[in-house]
Enzyme design. Structure first.
Site, PDB file in Angstrom:
ATOM      1  CE  LYS A  44      50.488   2.804  47.889  1.00 58.28           C
ATOM      2  NZ  LYS A  44      50.454   2.095  49.074  1.00 58.28           N
ATOM      3  CE1 TYR A 254      36.545  -8.149  18.721  1.00 61.57           C
ATOM      4  CE2 TYR A 254      36.968  -6.521  20.361  1.00 61.57           C
ATOM      5  CZ  TYR A 254      37.404  -7.106  19.333  1.00 61.57           C
ATOM      6  OH  TYR A 254      38.601  -6.683  18.917  1.00 61.57           O
TER       7      TYR A 254
HETATM    8  C1  PLP Z   1      49.763   2.904  50.099  1.00 58.10           C
HETATM    9  C2  PLP Z   1      49.919   3.063  51.444  1.00 58.10           C
HETATM   10  C3  PLP Z   1      49.357   4.132  52.077  1.00 58.10           C
HETATM   11  C4  PLP Z   1      48.292   5.147  51.650  1.00 58.10           C
HETATM   12  O1  PLP Z   1      47.140   4.214  51.721  1.00 58.10           O
HETATM   13  P1  PLP Z   1      45.669   5.144  51.136  1.00 58.10           P
HETATM   14  O2  PLP Z   1      44.786   3.968  51.770  1.00 58.10           O
HETATM   15  O3  PLP Z   1      45.878   5.022  49.725  1.00 58.10           O
HETATM   16  O4  PLP Z   1      45.450   6.226  51.865  1.00 58.10           O
HETATM   17  C5  PLP Z   1      49.962   4.472  53.464  1.00 58.10           C
HETATM   18  N1  PLP Z   1      50.869   3.593  53.905  1.00 58.10           N
HETATM   19  C6  PLP Z   1      51.363   2.510  53.236  1.00 58.10           C
HETATM   20  C7  PLP Z   1      52.427   1.737  53.882  1.00 58.10           C
HETATM   21  C8  PLP Z   1      50.912   2.307  51.971  1.00 58.10           C
HETATM   22  O5  PLP Z   1      51.346   1.055  51.251  1.00 58.10           O
END
Ligand code: PLP
Length: 351
Positions: A44, A254
């Site tokens: 994602k 800045y």
């Molecule tokens: C993002 C996510 C993961 C991965 O988690 P990490 O901590 O990055 O390994 C796994 N399961 C779900 C449901 C997630 O939303």
């Protein structure tokens, strides 16, 4: 009339080097640590900011066969490189349009509520995943809903839940494990999945059939047990746009928060908070050139930072400097989480 652009962009002043071998080896290490379970991959948020088109082929080649995204908009980028039935969309269907998109694309919705279950069934059903909330109180059916008749005859591939505190030695881990086992007894599914990256390090009890690492694939180390098994993947670099000579008393950037105590050579670098190098680095961080440390001077701007070149006088305009992205260390210095360091990288980096 549209203006005509040159077909080829000039070379970038900001680039992201991806260590594909480290990425593949991280997946393999996590797959091995998953014991009898197989590791999938959370991709994602554009593969945690590293670029889904860059990351997916390497993960597929390493052996990953299950992929997790959050949004429907993230589906095309993944199915360009992996079979649609290997993709789960974590947010699930909010509307008819989502359900129909899932069906047409051939990807699995992760159903997170009885409402989503009914929506999916009423729109024609088919293979799906199901999320149970065992204690994080985010998405997922409540434990009190697992006996609901709407779940009968649902074609569930992966029954999953998500750990809230896997990166800590919290009592909540065992509580969630027990609730997940309980849910698995009353719901029919082909496969069970509980562990994220940190969950994998909690041991074989948490692995079930499929694990869902994200962060650790990309070089994040959420628990000490993973240190030494996980290698850095992302190495961002930025070019020096201009050198200048400051006189004692000159201020930088800045609000003039840095004033030169002496004459000094500085470099203006093509890196800013729009590139994920957030203001919290102000006054703390340093860029690198080989082993030379180049401290940041003044505030981080949107597109630029200024660095002290004292330790690397040979650097010229157009030369590259490294942004420190050993994630546990960068998190410690910046105060950002390892997740934020990756996912805020932004769209201006090029390969
Ligand atoms: C993002 C996510 C993961 C991965 O988690 P990490 O901590 O990055 O390994 C796994 N399961 C779900 C449901 C997630 O939303």
């Amino acid at each position: 009339m549209m203006p005509e652009y040159p077909a080829q962009l000039p070379p970038p002043s900001l680039r992201l080097r991806i260590d594909h071998r480290a990425l593949a080896e991280n997946w393999q290490a996590l797959n091995q640590l998953s014991g009898s379970a197989v590791a999938g991959a959370a991709v994602k948020a554009n593969a945690y900011g590293l670029g889904v088109a860059e990351v997916l082929p390497t993960l597929v080649q390493a052996g990953a066969r299950s992929f997790f995204v959050a949004h429907w908009s993230e589906v095309p980028g993944v199915i360009a490189h992996a079979p649609p039935q290997s993709v789960s969309v974590l947010h699930g269907p909010l509307s008819e349009a989502d359900a129909s998109f899932a069906r047409r694309a051939g990807v699995k919705p992760v159903l997170n509520s009885l409402r989503q279950v009914r929506l999916w069934r009423d729109s024609g059903g088919g293979i799906c995943d199901l999320m149970i909330d065992t204690g994080i109180n985010r998405l997922g059916l409540s434990m009190s809903e697992i006996g609901d008749p709407a779940l009968q005859n649902l074609e569930i591939d992966v029954l999953m839940s998500h750990l809230a505190s896997a990166d800590e030695d919290s009592d909540l881990n065992a509580v969630q494990l027990e609730r997940f086992r309980q849910a698995a007894q009353s719901i029919n599914a082909r496969r069970l999945s509980l562990a994220n990256s940190a969950g994998i390090a909690l041991g074989p009890d948490y692995a079930f059939d499929l694990t869902r690492p994200g962060l650790a694939l990309y070089g994040g180390v959420p628990r000490a047990e993973l240190a030494g098994r996980i290698a850095q993947v992302a190495a961002p670099q930025a070019a020096i746009l201009q050198r200048r000579l400051l006189q004692a008393g000159d201020s930088v950037g800045y609000n003039a928060v840095f004033t030169a105590p002496r004459q000094m050579e500085v470099g203006v670098v093509s890196l800013g908070y729009a590139d994920g190098f957030l203001r919290c680095w102000t006054g703390k961080g340093a860029l690198k050139s080989g082993s030379a440390s180049l401290p940041l001077l003044g505030k981080v701007s949107m597109d630029m930072v200024v660095i002290d070149l004292s330790a690397a006088q040979h650097l010229r305009e157009g030369d590259w400097v490294e942004i420190p992205y050993n994630l546990p260390e960068a998190a410690r210095i910046s105060g950002l989480s390892q997740y934020e360091l990756l996912t805020t990288l932004g769209p201006r980096y090029r390969a």
